[in-house]
Design an enzyme around this catalytic site. Structure first.
Site, PDB file in Angstrom:
ATOM      1  CG  PHE A  35      -1.726   1.102   1.067  1.00 24.68           C
ATOM      2  CD1 PHE A  35      -3.277   1.587   0.175  1.00 24.68           C
ATOM      3  CD2 PHE A  35      -1.506   2.027   1.423  1.00 24.68           C
ATOM      4  CE1 PHE A  35      -3.417   1.954   0.208  1.00 24.68           C
ATOM      5  CE2 PHE A  35      -2.540   3.666   1.862  1.00 24.68           C
ATOM      6  CZ  PHE A  35      -3.806   3.329   0.885  1.00 24.68           C
ATOM      7  CG  ASP A  64       5.968   3.410   1.736  1.00 20.19           C
ATOM      8  OD1 ASP A  64       6.188   3.821   2.837  1.00 20.19           O
ATOM      9  OD2 ASP A  64       4.765   3.596   0.985  1.00 20.19           O
ATOM     10  CE  LYS A  86       0.905   5.609   7.624  1.00 20.40           C
ATOM     11  NZ  LYS A  86      -1.073   5.984   7.501  1.00 20.40           N
TER      12      LYS A  86
END
Length: 299
Positions: A36, A121, A150
């Site tokens: 993702f 990532d 995040k």
């Protein structure tokens, strides 16, 4: 940038721009199934989950997918036309999968062989969550590009992609930008995080509590062996895989009703990504709650 998707979008852009200087046809970006990477059109395409692609075609060309931890499949897919390999250092949305053995070192070697960039990532696994500031530090591999978001500003919207000096030369004024990227509020919050999380004692705490949390999940697995088939993860990114997807959502909702916030990803993996300051006592509370909830379905 302002988000993980923006960070990954920037990483994809600079990887393509860098590769174009080597060969205009060097554009392939390889990502992993069950990955993702975001919800913009490019990062959606990079995401190796067809359910996220539905209704958004035609998607951008040049993206291919391999199975995470399968180095032979990756090698068969790569060539001199490969611009970059983009992987989550630890797959989060896909079910909390960590790299096996020296997988990431072999990926690094293949990227070097084909003059391709390695993108990690770390939007979910970075900023101390693994017990290291960058999760890749656990595996002895350094990427050409790493993306963060995040936890970077403790909840204030921010994203960033960090590149080597060589890769940075591919970008020039006007190649990239964003309206609110680098705004004073988000950067002030990020500076507090950057002053706190990298401290050895802070990271050691994450390792200690994460190890304790995983150990307690292993105890639950042994107790509810008909329900839980695997426990995996590192630091404070952990997953407990259920035998089936039948009760995943119900378990999440039952835990929430008792005051414990967890989630279920990939259909049947209970995922635990608590604040990095969670205490062992709070872990015990979560485990007791989960134990009670699992007992309802362990028949």
């Amino acid at each position: 940038g302002n988000s993980g998707a923006e960070a990954n979008e920037g990483a994809i852009k600079i990887a393509r721009k860098y590769a174009h200087q080597i060969d205009p046809e060097k554009s392939q970006i390889i990502t992993a199934w069950d990955s993702f990477h975001g919800r913009t059109i490019a990062t959606l395409t990079a995401t190796g989950q067809p359910k996220y692609h539905e209704g958004f075609g035609p998607l951008p060309d040049g993206f291919d997918y391999v199975h995470y931890n399968d180095i032979e499949e990756l090698e068969s897919m790569m060539s001199e036309k490969t611009a970059a390999v983009m992987l989550e250092t630890i797959q989060g949305e896909g079910g909390v999968y960590t790299p096996e053995g020296d997988y990431l070192k072999k990926v690094r070697a293949l990227c070097d062989k084909y003059h391709a960039l390695l993108i990690f990532d770390e939007i979910q696994a970075g900023i101390g969550r693994s017990g290291k500031f960058f999760a890749y530090e656990k595996y002895g591999v350094k990427p050409d590009i790493v993306t963060l978001a995040k936890g970077l500003a403790g909840g204030v919207p921010i994203g960033a992609f960090i590149v080597t000096d060589a890769v940075a030369k591919a970008f020039h004024a006007g190649d990239h930008g964003t309206t609110f990227g680098g705004n004073p509020l988000a950067c002030a919050a990020a500076n507090v995080v950057l002053d706190t999380v990298p401290k050895p004692e802070f990271l050691a705490y994450v390792e200690e509590v994460g190890s304790y949390f995983k150990q307690q999940l292993e105890h639950l697995k042994a107790k509810h062996s008909a329900l839980i088939t695997d426990v995996r993860g590192t630091g404070l990114i952990l997953g407990a895989e259920l035998a089936s997807a039948e009760h995943g959502r119900d378990i999440v909702n039952d835990c929430l009703a008792e005051g414990a916030i967890i989630n279920c990803t990939a259909g049947k993996v209970l995922r635990f990504i608590p604040p990095l300051i969670i205490t062992k006592e709070q872990v015990d509370t979560v485990i007791l709650t989960l134990d009670d909830v699992l007992a309802k379905y362990d028949k």
